[in-house]
Design a protein around this motif. Structure first.
Motif, short mmCIF file in Angstrom:
data_model
loop_
_atom_site.label_atom_id
_atom_site.label_comp_id
_atom_site.label_asym_id
_atom_site.label_seq_id
_atom_site.Cartn_x
_atom_site.Cartn_y
_atom_site.Cartn_z
N ALA A 62 4.25 -11.07 -10.88
CA ALA A 62 2.83 -10.69 -10.97
C ALA A 62 1.98 -11.81 -11.52
O ALA A 62 0.77 -11.87 -11.25
N SER A 63 2.58 -12.72 -12.27
CA SER A 63 1.81 -13.83 -12.84
C SER A 63 1.26 -14.76 -11.77
O SER A 63 0.35 -15.55 -12.03
N GLY A 64 1.81 -14.70 -10.56
CA GLY A 64 1.33 -15.57 -9.49
C GLY A 64 0.16 -15.01 -8.72
O GLY A 64 -0.25 -15.59 -7.71
N PHE A 65 -0.40 -13.88 -9.18
CA PHE A 65 -1.51 -13.22 -8.47
C PHE A 65 -2.70 -13.03 -9.40
O PHE A 65 -2.54 -12.92 -10.62
N ASP A 66 -3.88 -13.00 -8.79
CA ASP A 66 -5.09 -12.76 -9.57
C ASP A 66 -5.24 -11.28 -9.93
O ASP A 66 -5.75 -10.94 -10.99
N VAL A 67 -4.81 -10.40 -9.01
CA VAL A 67 -4.92 -8.96 -9.22
C VAL A 67 -3.62 -8.31 -8.76
O VAL A 67 -3.08 -8.67 -7.71
N VAL A 68 -3.13 -7.35 -9.54
CA VAL A 68 -1.98 -6.55 -9.16
C VAL A 68 -2.42 -5.09 -9.10
O VAL A 68 -3.00 -4.57 -10.06
N VAL A 69 -2.16 -4.43 -7.96
CA VAL A 69 -2.49 -3.02 -7.79
C VAL A 69 -1.20 -2.22 -7.75
O VAL A 69 -0.35 -2.44 -6.88
N LEU A 70 -1.04 -1.31 -8.70
CA LEU A 70 0.10 -0.40 -8.72
C LEU A 70 -0.35 0.93 -8.13
O LEU A 70 -1.30 1.54 -8.63
N GLN A 71 0.33 1.37 -7.08
CA GLN A 71 -0.07 2.62 -6.44
C GLN A 71 0.86 3.77 -6.82
O GLN A 71 2.05 3.75 -6.52
N LYS A 72 0.31 4.76 -7.50
CA LYS A 72 0.90 6.08 -7.76
C LYS A 72 2.09 6.11 -8.71
O LYS A 72 2.18 6.96 -9.58
N ARG A 73 3.04 5.21 -8.54
CA ARG A 73 4.27 5.28 -9.32
C ARG A 73 3.95 5.19 -10.82
O ARG A 73 3.24 4.30 -11.26
N LEU A 74 4.50 6.13 -11.57
CA LEU A 74 4.34 6.14 -13.03
C LEU A 74 5.54 5.44 -13.64
O LEU A 74 6.66 5.95 -13.60
N LEU A 75 5.30 4.28 -14.21
CA LEU A 75 6.38 3.40 -14.63
C LEU A 75 6.84 3.69 -16.06
O LEU A 75 6.04 4.07 -16.92
N PRO A 76 8.13 3.46 -16.34
CA PRO A 76 8.59 3.53 -17.73
C PRO A 76 7.94 2.42 -18.55
O PRO A 76 7.46 1.41 -18.01
N LYS A 77 7.95 2.60 -19.85
CA LYS A 77 7.21 1.71 -20.75
C LYS A 77 7.61 0.25 -20.59
O LYS A 77 6.76 -0.64 -20.55
N LEU A 78 8.92 -0.02 -20.49
CA LEU A 78 9.38 -1.40 -20.38
C LEU A 78 8.80 -2.08 -19.15
O LEU A 78 8.30 -3.21 -19.23
N ALA A 87 0.32 -9.70 -15.38
CA ALA A 87 -0.81 -9.57 -14.47
C ALA A 87 -2.10 -10.04 -15.13
O ALA A 87 -2.41 -9.64 -16.25
N ARG A 88 -2.85 -10.86 -14.43
CA ARG A 88 -4.15 -11.29 -14.95
C ARG A 88 -5.13 -10.11 -14.95
O ARG A 88 -5.94 -9.96 -15.86
N ALA A 89 -5.08 -9.30 -13.88
CA ALA A 89 -5.86 -8.07 -13.80
C ALA A 89 -4.94 -7.01 -13.20
O ALA A 89 -4.32 -7.24 -12.16
N LEU A 90 -4.88 -5.85 -13.84
CA LEU A 90 -3.97 -4.79 -13.42
C LEU A 90 -4.78 -3.55 -13.05
O LEU A 90 -5.61 -3.07 -13.84
N VAL A 91 -4.54 -3.02 -11.85
CA VAL A 91 -5.27 -1.86 -11.32
C VAL A 91 -4.25 -0.77 -11.00
O VAL A 91 -3.20 -1.04 -10.41
N TYR A 92 -4.59 0.46 -11.35
CA TYR A 92 -3.76 1.60 -10.98
C TYR A 92 -4.53 2.44 -9.97
O TYR A 92 -5.70 2.78 -10.19
N GLU A 93 -3.88 2.78 -8.85
CA GLU A 93 -4.51 3.58 -7.79
C GLU A 93 -3.66 4.81 -7.54
O GLU A 93 -2.43 4.72 -7.39
N PHE A 94 -4.31 5.98 -7.51
CA PHE A 94 -3.56 7.21 -7.23
C PHE A 94 -4.46 8.20 -6.50
O PHE A 94 -5.68 8.21 -6.67
N ASP A 95 -3.84 9.06 -5.67
CA ASP A 95 -4.60 10.01 -4.86
C ASP A 95 -3.97 11.39 -4.88
O ASP A 95 -4.21 12.19 -3.97
N ASP A 96 -3.18 11.69 -5.90
CA ASP A 96 -2.51 12.99 -6.02
C ASP A 96 -2.43 13.35 -7.50
O ASP A 96 -2.63 12.51 -8.38
N GLY A 97 -2.08 14.62 -7.74
CA GLY A 97 -1.81 15.03 -9.11
C GLY A 97 -0.45 14.51 -9.55
O GLY A 97 0.55 15.24 -9.50
N VAL A 98 -0.40 13.27 -9.97
CA VAL A 98 0.87 12.59 -10.21
C VAL A 98 1.61 13.11 -11.44
O VAL A 98 2.79 12.83 -11.62
#
Length: 300
Positions: A62-78, A87-98
């Motif tokens: 992720a360090s090689g990108f200006d923006v990282v978009v994570l879609q829907k997946r809810l990640l563990p803390k680590l 990530a320089r900029a981190l975006v979360y995108e979701f379209d359901d009751g996750v």
């Protein structure tokens, strides 16, 4: 000129999704990639790998990108922390009751694990993007800054989805539905009205476009497996389109994207009177919203 601003360096974006062929990836991410590329935004689309070591490696890139978009997946803390660190900029995108899951009885319940991970990701991200105000309100309650939560409704490419030609006055009439296997059970709502209509009209058939078949005794049924290459032609083969849906916590967070495809194909639409459909439909103006089996039969 290639559409880019001459003095602006290209922006590199990593889009991380669960499955590239999922409706969420298709409607919310992939259809925009050609437009981003034309504007000078370089996009890399990756599915999240299955193993933790592979996921940590992906997060490291992720360090090689200006923006990282994570879609829907809810990640563990680590894993989330690794993405956040790199990530320089981190975006979360979701379209359901996750945060919801279905229990053994088929009911919809909150998952404490998903709720905890959801709170963590919306607090960690620089921006959160979702499809409607129901989901946005949920994110705003937990975001470090509610102003970082944005509603971007799902859209459709009208250059690809063109209106169908008018049907012949003679011949069969096709009532159609297209969707995923996870939503196929909603078609059960129509079992009785469709059976009654097939008895009344010999030329009526029902077409279901889905990777899974649904037996409907008493209904003249045509099943077609879903294909991304054929989806436009499949929808245009309908004469009338339906969008049945139950109202529950799960569907309140949904947006009925299939309605956009139906509208773009120039189809008359009958749909359940639920929040997900009311976002795009006005009863009696661009379709019919119905709440009873009798209304389904009448409007169809």
């Amino acid at each position: 000129m290639d559409g880019r601003l001459c003095d602006t360096p290209p922006v590199n974006v990593l889009l991380v999704t669960q499955k590239k062929d999922s409706p969420s990836a298709k409607w919310r991410l992939l259809q925009f990639v050609p437009h981003f590329e034309k504007a000078g935004v370089r996009c890399a689309v990756e599915e999240m790998p299955s193993g933790m070591l592979a996921r940590l490696s992906q997060a490291g890139r992720a360090s090689g990108f200006d923006v990282v978009v994570l879609q829907k997946r809810l990640l563990p803390k680590l894993l989330l922390n690794r993405f956040r660190k790199n990530a320089r900029a981190l975006v979360y995108e979701f379209d359901d009751g996750v945060t919801l899951k279905r229990n053994a009885e088929g009911g919809v319940v909150e998952s404490s694990t998903r709720e905890r991970r959801f709170k963590r990701v919306v607090r960690a991200c620089d921006a959160v993007i979702t499809t409607n105000e129901t989901l946005a309100d949920q994110a705003r309650r937990h975001a470090a800054d509610p102003g970082r939560v944005h509603v971007f409704p799902t859209v459709i490419d009208l250059a690809r989805w063109e209106p169908r030609q008018a049907s012949s006055a003679s011949g069969s009439v096709t009532i159609g539905w297209m969707g995923t296997a996870s939503n196929l059970a909603s078609v059960e709502i129509l079992r009785t009205p469709l059976t009654r209509l097939c008895r009344r009209y010999d030329a009526l058939q029902v077409k279901i476009v889905c990777e899974q078949a649904l037996p409907l005794e008493g209904v003249r049924l045509v099943h077609k497996g879903f294909s991304a290459a054929d989806e436009v032609a499949d929808v245009r083969s309908f004469d009338i389109a339906v969008a049945p849906l139950v109202e529950d916590p799960w569907t309140r967070g949904k947006v009925s994207t299939k309605l956009l495809a139906y509208f773009a194909a120039g189809l008359p639409v009958v749909a359940s009177d639920v929040n997900a459909n009311r976002i795009y439909m006005r009863d009696g103006e661009n379709g019919y919203l119905v709440g009873t089996l009798g209304q389904w039969e009448e409007k169809l």
